[in-house]
Design a protein around this motif. Structure first.
Motif, short mmCIF file in Angstrom:
data_model
loop_
_atom_site.label_atom_id
_atom_site.label_comp_id
_atom_site.label_asym_id
_atom_site.label_seq_id
_atom_site.Cartn_x
_atom_site.Cartn_y
_atom_site.Cartn_z
N UNK A 66 0.75 -1.10 -0.13
CA UNK A 66 -0.09 0.02 0.16
C UNK A 66 0.81 1.21 0.11
N UNK A 67 2.13 1.12 0.15
CA UNK A 67 2.98 2.65 -0.02
C UNK A 67 2.98 2.91 -1.36
N UNK A 68 3.64 4.20 -1.60
CA UNK A 68 3.74 4.75 -2.70
C UNK A 68 3.99 6.27 -2.74
N UNK A 69 3.87 7.11 -3.62
CA UNK A 69 4.00 8.27 -3.70
C UNK A 69 2.58 9.11 -3.69
N UNK A 70 2.38 9.94 -3.04
CA UNK A 70 1.20 10.83 -2.87
C UNK A 70 1.48 12.20 -2.22
N UNK A 83 1.40 14.53 5.29
CA UNK A 83 2.60 15.78 5.15
C UNK A 83 3.78 15.10 4.73
N UNK A 84 4.64 16.11 4.21
CA UNK A 84 6.01 15.50 3.81
C UNK A 84 6.91 15.05 4.73
N UNK A 85 6.61 15.49 6.19
CA UNK A 85 7.24 14.87 7.02
C UNK A 85 6.73 13.47 7.70
N UNK A 137 7.71 -0.92 3.63
CA UNK A 137 6.98 -0.18 2.70
C UNK A 137 7.16 1.21 2.65
N UNK A 138 7.71 1.64 1.25
CA UNK A 138 7.99 3.10 1.06
C UNK A 138 6.87 4.11 1.07
N UNK A 139 6.85 5.07 1.90
CA UNK A 139 5.71 5.90 1.79
C UNK A 139 6.47 7.38 1.56
N UNK A 140 6.27 8.17 0.36
CA UNK A 140 6.74 9.24 -0.09
C UNK A 140 5.63 10.28 -0.08
N UNK A 141 5.57 11.34 0.51
CA UNK A 141 4.90 12.53 0.30
C UNK A 141 5.42 13.81 -0.16
N UNK A 142 4.93 14.08 -1.48
CA UNK A 142 5.87 15.25 -2.21
C UNK A 142 4.98 15.69 -3.29
N UNK A 143 5.34 16.90 -3.45
CA UNK A 143 4.51 17.33 -4.53
C UNK A 143 5.31 17.43 -5.85
#
Length: 114
Positions: free
Chosen positions: A8-12, A86-88, A108-114
């Motif tokens: 379920x991780x990913x880029x959001x 949030x990015x943090x 699992x990697x979670x990345x929060x970035x625009x």
């Protein structure tokens, strides 16, 4: 053989949502406290959320009101619903099972970035 498999991780984007899942096998799932930890780049691993056998929960202060941990004992699965990301919050998230033993998933990697 004990296994904890996260997904379920990913880029959001900031403000978005993700739901992590962790499916367990090889031990009696409903006897264990289930935790989600995370490790951000350059930081120590931290406990994010806990759900006990009788479904009570605890959260790290920075995620209270945004994250929800739940478990489905029939499916041997624990979830982490993450809202208002949030990015943090960017980190590798790990599933953990604790009682008589201490079991870990692969993360699992979670990345929060625009």
């Amino acid at each position: 053989q004990v296994q904890l498999v996260e997904s379920g991780g990913g880029l959001v984007q900031p403000g978005g949502s993700l739901r992590l899942s962790c499916t367990a096998s090889g031990f009696i799932f409903d006897m264990y406290t289930m935790n989600w930890y995370r490790r951000a780049p350059g930081k120590q691993r931290e406990l994010v959320a806990t759900i006990y056998r009788l479904f009570s929960t605890n959260y790290e202060d920075s995620v209270k009101g945004r994250f929800t941990i739940s478990r489905d004992n029939a499916k041997n699965t624990v979830y982490l619903q993450m809202n208002s990301l949030k990015p943090e919050d960017t980190a590798v998230y790990y599933c953990n099972a604790f009682r008589y033993n201490n079991y870990w998933g692969q993360g699992t990697q979670v990345t929060v970035s625009s």
